[in-house]
Write an enzyme that holds these catalytic residues in place. Structure first.
Site, PDB file in Angstrom:
ATOM      1  N   ASP A  21     -41.852 -30.602 -22.915  1.00  0.00           N
ATOM      2  CA  ASP A  21     -42.519 -31.540 -23.818  1.00  0.00           C
ATOM      3  C   ASP A  21     -43.488 -32.388 -22.998  1.00  0.00           C
ATOM      4  O   ASP A  21     -43.214 -32.701 -21.835  1.00  0.00           O
ATOM      5  CB  ASP A  21     -41.492 -32.453 -24.497  1.00  0.00           C
ATOM      6  CG  ASP A  21     -42.137 -33.496 -25.393  1.00  0.00           C
ATOM      7  OD1 ASP A  21     -42.519 -33.156 -26.522  1.00  0.00           O
ATOM      8  OD2 ASP A  21     -42.283 -34.650 -24.944  1.00  0.00           O
ATOM      9  N   HIS A 168     -39.535 -40.399 -28.012  1.00  0.00           N
ATOM     10  CA  HIS A 168     -40.895 -39.977 -27.658  1.00  0.00           C
ATOM     11  C   HIS A 168     -41.124 -40.096 -26.156  1.00  0.00           C
ATOM     12  O   HIS A 168     -42.202 -40.512 -25.716  1.00  0.00           O
ATOM     13  CB  HIS A 168     -41.942 -40.753 -28.450  1.00  0.00           C
ATOM     14  CG  HIS A 168     -41.953 -40.405 -29.906  1.00  0.00           C
ATOM     15  ND1 HIS A 168     -42.551 -39.272 -30.400  1.00  0.00           N
ATOM     16  CD2 HIS A 168     -41.413 -41.029 -30.976  1.00  0.00           C
ATOM     17  CE1 HIS A 168     -42.387 -39.211 -31.712  1.00  0.00           C
ATOM     18  NE2 HIS A 168     -41.704 -40.266 -32.082  1.00  0.00           N
ATOM     19  N   ASP A 173     -36.813 -36.007 -25.339  1.00  0.00           N
ATOM     20  CA  ASP A 173     -37.177 -35.165 -26.475  1.00  0.00           C
ATOM     21  C   ASP A 173     -36.758 -33.718 -26.258  1.00  0.00           C
ATOM     22  O   ASP A 173     -36.372 -33.017 -27.205  1.00  0.00           O
ATOM     23  CB  ASP A 173     -38.688 -35.245 -26.732  1.00  0.00           C
ATOM     24  CG  ASP A 173     -39.092 -36.546 -27.412  1.00  0.00           C
ATOM     25  OD1 ASP A 173     -38.210 -37.399 -27.614  1.00  0.00           O
ATOM     26  OD2 ASP A 173     -40.288 -36.711 -27.723  1.00  0.00           O
TER      27      ASP A 173
END
Length: 514
Positions: A21, A168, A173
């Site tokens: 991510d 976030h 994540d």
């Protein structure tokens, strides 16, 4: 044989799946790019879904001014936090080693994270890593798990399973993504084991939420120690002590489907010998089928009321619909956007004009591209749309609406990518277009066009077209390129699969038969 094929043949086969991510800056003006602020990845053994190695680091962008207040609201990463972090060029070798030759996995990575990685390598003049395949859990779970968690964003899925709030932050994540996939796989496994025990649509929960607070501090994932959410630390390299030898042949045991319900008896015996959890085949399905959903055609998802700014409420005077306004009648300062009550305490954004919901009339729009039936709804019916040239007056109104709605989304803490309603292709700025949608309504088992469609003859007479059934093939002849159409439109803001924008829905169309 070209060089790209040579590189693919020489690619080292790596068995672990790279779940990753990236956190980035949020563009605040058209044409502004993204800058990576954080990269996090976990290498997972596909046989045991066991974490083999992990890596995360903050990244210092080349231009710190790209970190706007909106960007900070989305992920909490400030200019001060990345001031002493390595640049992407500094970590490029490590990122390349993690990703190259492996299967990439993540939530919405096809649309976002993969693109940002390739852009970052291009920016520093380096060859980007190549993937053996891509597993996008957003598209995959939307297809396999259904719309149980509303918009199927990571925050919505985590809330659905009680995994806490999404932070976030990259490594958090990724860990949450793994837990969501495991939970979805468990539910699907149980349902496929006893399909007659679970009634149809038993999983639709009226309490399922579709969004969570963007900027709240996460209490951590309530899972086992190997996947618990902890404070992210910047580590210089993969942890060698966590490295283990994986099996040579990965078996992607993440998701399942009920094969017996989908194949005839004649091939059931062959299917039974196959691994029903094979993520390679599922990933291939998603790569070819639904990685690019028509987000503008999807149903407007719900917004939790606590996410909207408390100072923004719909004035009591705002009610009902305004008559369809001519474009030259629209005064931009009179356009407002407010969240309105929608479903189970949720809200959706609506555009208002002088106390009523905004609707516009656009005369003689020239059709640029005819009827599209590329995308389907949950029942397999085509979602209908077509593209028309946008006049300067239409662009002026729509650009203003874009700006107003985008600000409301931003003020609510929404970090989704914004898609402008006016389409301007590079090199064709003088030929803007917009996409108009023809919605479908269902009465019982009968599907009908929800748009009233008329034909206008040269003498000026107008006659309504009556269609006995829903058959998009009979509409193709009416929506040919070059045909002019008077359009009566509603403007519906949406937030779906991390894409926000405004959808133009045709309430009424008058086709010029000239």
């Amino acid at each position: 044989m070209d060089s790209s094929n040579n590189r693919s043949e020489e690619m080292e086969i790596k068995t672990e799946i790279a779940f990753f991510d990236v956190e980035t800056t949020v563009p605040t003006r058209p044409g502004q790019g993204y800058a990576i602020l954080e990269f996090g990845a976990i290498l997972v053994c596909p046989k045991r879904l066991e974490e083999m190695r992990s890596y995360s680091t903050l990244v210092r962008p080349s231009n710190p001014n790209l970190i706007s207040s909106l960007s900070v609201r989305c992920n909490g990463i400030t200019p001060q936090a990345v001031a002493s972090a390595p640049s992407f060029a500094d970590i490029a070798d490590t990122v390349y080693d993690i990703l190259h030759g492996r299967i990439w996995a993540g939530h919405n990575i096809v649309r976002f994270d993969c693109v940002r990685i390739r852009e970052a390598f291009m920016e520093i003049g380096r060859t980007a890593p190549e993937t053996r395949g891509t597993i996008d859990s957003l598209a995959l779970l939307t297809q396999r798990f259904g719309r149980r968690a509303g918009d199927m964003k990571m925050a919505s899925l985590a809330t659905y399973f009680g995994l806490g709030n999404q932070t976030h932050r990259s490594l958090d994540d990724v860990k949450m993504n793994l837990e969501v996939v495991k939970h979805c796989a468990t539910v699907l496994f149980l349902e496929s084991s006893l399909p007659d025990t679970f009634p149809e649509k038993h999983w639709v929960s009226p309490n399922a939420t579709t969004r969570s607070r963007r900027n709240g501090k996460s209490p951590g994932l309530d899972t086992n120690a190997s996947s618990s959410s902890s404070q992210i630390k910047s580590t210089p390299a993969l942890s060698p002590e966590k490295d283990r030898t994986a099996e040579n042949r990965p078996n992607f045991s993440l998701l399942t489907s009920s094969i017996a319900e989908e194949v005839p008896d004649s091939v059931a015996s062959n299917a039974a010998r196959q691994d029903p959890f094979d993520m390679v085949s599922l990933g291939n399905e998603m790569n070819t089928a639904s990685l690019q959903p028509d987000v503008a055609m999807e149903q407007n998802p719900m917004l939790q009321s606590h996410e909207m700014p408390s100072t923004v409420t719909v004035p009591e005077s705002c009610s009902g619909f305004v008559d369809f306004l001519e474009l030259d009648e629209v005064s931009v300062p009179s356009i407002k956007a407010f969240p309105v009550p929608f479903f189970h305490g949720s809200q959706k954004i609506k555009l208002f004009y002088e106390g009523a919901i905004l609707q516009i009339r656009c005369p003689k729009l020239r059709i640029r591209f005819g009827l599209s039936t590329k995308f389907s709804d949950h029942a397999g019916r085509p979602r209908l749309s077509f593209v028309v040239d946008a006049s300067p007056s239409l662009c002026k109104v729509l650009d203003a609406c874009d700006s107003i709605v985008q600000k409301v989304f931003a003020d609510s803490g929404c970090c989704s990518d914004w898609r402008s309603v006016v389409i301007r292709k590079q090199g064709f700025t003088n030929y803007p277009t917009v996409r108009l949608h023809i919605p479908t309504r269902v009465n019982g088992d009968i599907a009908q066009y929800a748009t009233d469609i008329y034909q206008k003859e040269p003498p000026g007479t107008t006659q309504k077209l009556i269609f006995s059934k829903f058959d998009p093939t009979e509409l193709h002849n009416w929506f040919k390129p070059g045909t002019f159409v008077d359009s009566f439109l509603s403007l519906d803001p949406y937030d779906y699969q991390q894409i926000t924008g405004i959808r133009l829905v045709a309430k009424k169309l008058i086709i010029h038969n000239e």
